[in-house]
Design an enzyme around this catalytic site. Structure first.
Site, PDB file in Angstrom:
ATOM      1  N   SER A 142      62.852  57.136 -57.794  1.00 13.11           N
ATOM      2  CA  SER A 142      62.332  58.174 -58.678  1.00 13.11           C
ATOM      3  C   SER A 142      63.423  58.610 -59.633  1.00 13.11           C
ATOM      4  O   SER A 142      64.623  58.535 -59.304  1.00 13.11           O
ATOM      5  CB  SER A 142      61.862  59.375 -57.853  1.00 13.11           C
ATOM      6  N   TYR A 155      64.030  65.853 -51.684  1.00 14.55           N
ATOM      7  CA  TYR A 155      63.429  64.635 -52.231  1.00 14.55           C
ATOM      8  C   TYR A 155      64.414  63.935 -53.167  1.00 14.55           C
ATOM      9  O   TYR A 155      64.632  62.716 -53.076  1.00 14.55           O
ATOM     10  CB  TYR A 155      62.140  64.974 -52.966  1.00 14.55           C
ATOM     11  N   LYS A 159      66.168  60.154 -52.666  1.00 15.47           N
ATOM     12  CA  LYS A 159      66.060  59.055 -53.622  1.00 15.47           C
ATOM     13  C   LYS A 159      67.434  58.631 -54.137  1.00 15.47           C
ATOM     14  O   LYS A 159      67.660  57.445 -54.417  1.00 15.47           O
ATOM     15  CB  LYS A 159      65.139  59.454 -54.784  1.00 15.47           C
ATOM     16  N   THR A 190      49.655  60.821 -60.286  1.00 17.60           N
ATOM     17  CA  THR A 190      49.196  60.380 -58.973  1.00 17.60           C
ATOM     18  C   THR A 190      49.169  61.557 -58.020  1.00 17.60           C
ATOM     19  O   THR A 190      49.816  62.579 -58.246  1.00 17.60           O
ATOM     20  CB  THR A 190      50.122  59.282 -58.414  1.00 17.60           C
TER      21      THR A 190
END
Length: 243
Positions: A142, A155, A159, A190
């Site tokens: 990401s 997060y 990544k 998404t």
């Protein structure tokens, strides 16, 4: 560009979103597919949309964070097709909240899915690909792994760790005919799981977003690169057009 027809492609997190789009793009290239996820009904639906019979596709229900989850996927793929040519580590989770509000359990789940599962895939896949003398592992990262995003601290950190892990392992095996590539999409349209702890959203959501098909096309592009072409890390961001 090389053909990937009949190549055995494993896609984790294939039951929805980017993973489902990746599976469909590889199906369009006539690859053989191993679709992995935790929701059998959704995997069945994706496989039905693709239209492949049992000779060209395999569905594996597995939780990557559970003991033996990654091994089950690799073993089932080898038992079915005899090899694995391309493995796409797409499954991922995140929590959108300030780090002061994040629980230890949420932090552990993020790293177990986004980093440890990839580590385990290396452990299982590299001996297989070394015996074959070829193979490719494509890890979906990401843009948050390049620039830490407020509200997505764990997060982003996971990544970033994935990027470093992938780059290091790629250097270890690049002379053995094995490629390790990382694709880092920007904001994508998404239903990614940023709602593990509710419906909170990241504090800096981009207005312009990539589609899942655009991300999937980039994955297939990496897979179709010639054997001697090496893309260690690719950024994919939406093009902002002023009107």
């Amino acid at each position: 560009m090389r053909s990937i027809a009949d190549k055995v492609v494993v896609v984790t997190g294939a039951s929805q979103g980017i993973g489902a789009a990746i599976a469909k793009q590889f199906a369009a290239e006539n690859s053989r597919l191993v679709l992995c996820g935790r929701n059998k009904e959704r995997l069945d639906e994706i496989n039905e949309e693709i239209g492949f019979g049992p000779d060209r596709s395999l569905l594996v229900v597995s939780d990557l964070t559970k003991p033996g989850g990654v091994k089950t996927i690799v073993d089932d793929a080898i038992n079915k097709f005899g090899r694995i040519d391309i493995f796409v580590n797409n499954a991922g989770v995140g929590v959108a909240k300030p780090i002061s509000e994040m629980t230890e359990s949420e932090f552990d789940t993020i790293f177990a899915t986004n980093v440890k599962a990839v580590f385990l895939s290396f452990k299982e896949l590299l001996p297989v690909m070394q015996r074959q003398g070829s193979g490719q592992i494509i890890n979906i990262s990401s843009g948050a792994g390049r620039t830490g995003m407020p509200g997505l601290a764990a997060y982003s950190a996971s990544k970033a760790a994935l990027n470093a892990l992938s780059e290091a392992v790629g250097g270890e095996v690049r002379n053995e005919g094995i490629k390790v590539s990382v694709l880092s999409p920007g904001s994508t349209d998404t239903n990614f799981r940023f709602n593990m702890s509710g419906d909170s959203k990241p504090s800096s959501a981009a207005k312009q977003k990539l589609t899942v098909d655009e991300v999937a096309e980039a994955v297939v592009f990496l897979a179709r690169q010639n054997r001697n072409a090496w893309t260690a890390m690719a950024d994919l961001r939406p093009l902002l057009v002023k009107k």
